[in-house]
Design a protein around this motif. Structure first.
Motif, short mmCIF file in Angstrom:
data_model
loop_
_atom_site.label_atom_id
_atom_site.label_comp_id
_atom_site.label_asym_id
_atom_site.label_seq_id
_atom_site.Cartn_x
_atom_site.Cartn_y
_atom_site.Cartn_z
N PHE A 18 55.39 51.79 44.93
CA PHE A 18 55.22 50.34 45.03
C PHE A 18 53.87 49.97 44.42
N SER A 19 53.84 48.84 43.70
CA SER A 19 52.58 48.30 43.21
C SER A 19 52.64 46.78 43.24
N ALA A 20 51.46 46.17 43.20
CA ALA A 20 51.36 44.71 43.19
C ALA A 20 50.12 44.28 42.42
N ARG A 21 50.05 43.02 42.14
CA ARG A 21 48.91 42.34 41.51
C ARG A 21 48.54 42.89 40.14
N VAL A 22 49.54 43.25 39.31
CA VAL A 22 49.22 43.50 37.91
C VAL A 22 48.83 42.17 37.27
N HIS A 23 49.42 41.09 37.77
CA HIS A 23 49.02 39.74 37.41
C HIS A 23 48.22 39.19 38.59
N PRO A 24 46.92 39.00 38.41
CA PRO A 24 46.05 38.64 39.53
C PRO A 24 46.47 37.40 40.32
N GLY A 25 47.03 36.41 39.66
CA GLY A 25 47.37 35.16 40.33
C GLY A 25 48.65 35.21 41.14
N GLU A 26 49.35 36.30 41.13
CA GLU A 26 50.64 36.37 41.82
C GLU A 26 50.47 36.88 43.25
N THR A 27 49.74 36.09 44.04
CA THR A 27 49.47 36.48 45.43
C THR A 27 50.73 36.59 46.28
N PRO A 28 51.79 35.77 46.07
CA PRO A 28 52.99 35.97 46.88
C PRO A 28 53.58 37.38 46.72
N GLY A 29 53.45 37.97 45.54
CA GLY A 29 53.91 39.34 45.34
C GLY A 29 53.15 40.32 46.21
N MET A 61 46.83 46.80 44.51
CA MET A 61 46.25 45.89 43.53
C MET A 61 46.01 46.66 42.23
N LEU A 62 46.89 46.47 41.26
CA LEU A 62 46.76 47.17 39.98
C LEU A 62 45.63 46.61 39.12
N ASN A 63 45.26 45.37 39.33
CA ASN A 63 44.31 44.70 38.44
C ASN A 63 43.17 44.06 39.25
N PRO A 64 42.35 44.86 39.93
CA PRO A 64 41.29 44.28 40.75
C PRO A 64 40.24 43.53 39.93
N ASP A 65 39.98 43.95 38.70
CA ASP A 65 39.00 43.24 37.86
C ASP A 65 39.48 41.83 37.55
N ALA A 68 39.15 39.76 40.76
CA ALA A 68 37.76 39.42 41.05
C ALA A 68 37.24 38.33 40.13
N ARG A 69 37.75 38.29 38.91
CA ARG A 69 37.29 37.28 37.95
C ARG A 69 38.10 35.97 38.03
N GLY A 70 39.10 35.95 38.89
CA GLY A 70 39.89 34.73 39.04
C GLY A 70 40.90 34.50 37.94
N HIS A 71 41.25 35.55 37.20
CA HIS A 71 42.25 35.40 36.13
C HIS A 71 43.63 35.23 36.76
N TYR A 72 44.54 34.64 35.99
CA TYR A 72 45.90 34.47 36.50
C TYR A 72 46.83 35.59 36.06
N ARG A 73 46.75 36.02 34.79
CA ARG A 73 47.69 37.04 34.30
C ARG A 73 47.02 38.20 33.58
N THR A 74 45.71 38.18 33.40
CA THR A 74 45.07 39.17 32.52
C THR A 74 44.00 39.99 33.24
N ASN A 75 43.61 41.08 32.59
CA ASN A 75 42.52 41.92 33.11
C ASN A 75 41.18 41.40 32.59
N SER A 76 40.12 42.17 32.78
CA SER A 76 38.79 41.71 32.37
C SER A 76 38.64 41.62 30.86
N LEU A 77 39.54 42.26 30.11
CA LEU A 77 39.52 42.17 28.65
C LEU A 77 40.42 41.06 28.12
N GLY A 78 41.06 40.32 29.02
CA GLY A 78 41.96 39.25 28.60
C GLY A 78 43.34 39.75 28.20
N LEU A 79 43.73 40.95 28.65
CA LEU A 79 45.02 41.53 28.29
C LEU A 79 45.99 41.47 29.46
N ASN A 80 47.24 41.12 29.17
CA ASN A 80 48.30 41.14 30.17
C ASN A 80 48.79 42.58 30.31
#
Length: 170
Positions: A18-29, A61-65, A68-80
Motif C-alpha cells: 500500500f502507498s499514498a500521497r504520490v500526489h501531495p494534495g490528495e489527502t483523502p487518499g 507518504m511517497l512524496n513528503p517533499d 512539505a512544500r504545499g505542492h498539489y501533484r509534484t515533487n520538489s523538482l516539479g515532477l509528477n
C-alpha cells in the motif's frame, strides 16, 4: 522480538503493498490509507485473517517533499512522480525508483500479490478503483478484489470503478 535479533521473516507469504500521497494534495487518499491501516491493526476477524495469510508493506507518504512544500501533484523538482513508474531515475524520482526495485524483487520471487496506491479524484466522489484490465487471469483477481471491497464496505462503489485496457508496451 528481542532487541538485536534479526527481523521477523515470513517466507512464502504473499506481499500486499500500500502507498499514498504520490500526489501531495490528495489527502483523502491518505485518509483511506490510514483507514486501511487501522483496520489491518484491529481485532476484526477479517483483519486477523489478513495478517495471518499476507505480509503488508506500507508507505504512507511517497512524496513528503511535495507535501512539505504545499505542492498539489509534484515533487520538489516539479515532477509528477506518478508518470515515471516505467523508467524512474534514481536522482529525480528516488522514491518511485526504490518502490519499483522492491516490487521487482518481490515479483521475481512470485510474492507480490497486490499493489494499491491510494489517491483521490478532483471530480469524482466516493471510493472506487482506477485499475488495469489485464488480458490474462490476473484481471479476474482485480475484479474479485474490487468485489470483496464492495461486500465489505458500504462506501465502495464498484460501478464507479474503471478497468482500463492494459497496454502490453507498458
Amino acid at each position: 522480538q528481542m532487541p538485536g535479533s534479526l527481523p521477523w521473516s515470513f517466507p512464502g507469504r504473499p506481499i500486499v503493498f500500500f502507498s499514498a500521497r504520490v500526489h501531495p494534495g490528495e489527502t483523502p487518499g491518505q485518509y483511506a490509507f490510514l483507514g486501511a491501516l487501522r483496520h489491518l491493526l484491529s481485532d476484526d476477524p477479517r483483519a486477523v485473517a489478513l495478517r495471518d495469510y499476507f505480509v503488508f508493506k506500507l508507505v504512507p507518504m511517497l512524496n513528503p517533499d511535495g507535501v512539505a512544500r504545499g505542492h498539489y501533484r509534484t515533487n520538489s523538482l516539479g515532477l509528477n512522480l506518478n508518470r515515471f513508474y516505467d523508467n524512474p531515475d534514481v536522482e529525480k524520482h528516488e522514491i518511485i525508483w526504490a518502490v519499483k526495485q522492491l516490487q521487482s524483487h518481490w515479483a521475481s520471487q512470485n510474492r507480490l500479490l497486490l499493489y494499491i496506491d491510494f489517491h483521490s479524484h478532483a471530480s469524482r466522489a466516493g471510493c472506487f478503483f482506477l485499475a488495469n484490465r489485464f488480458k490474462s487471469d490476473a484481471h479476474a483477481w482485480n475484479v474479485a478484489f474490487a468485489r470483496l471491497c464492495q461486500i465489505n464496505s458500504p462506501h465502495f462503489d464498484l460501478g464507479g470503478s474503471e478497468f482500463s485496457e492494459y497496454d502490453e508496451a507498458e
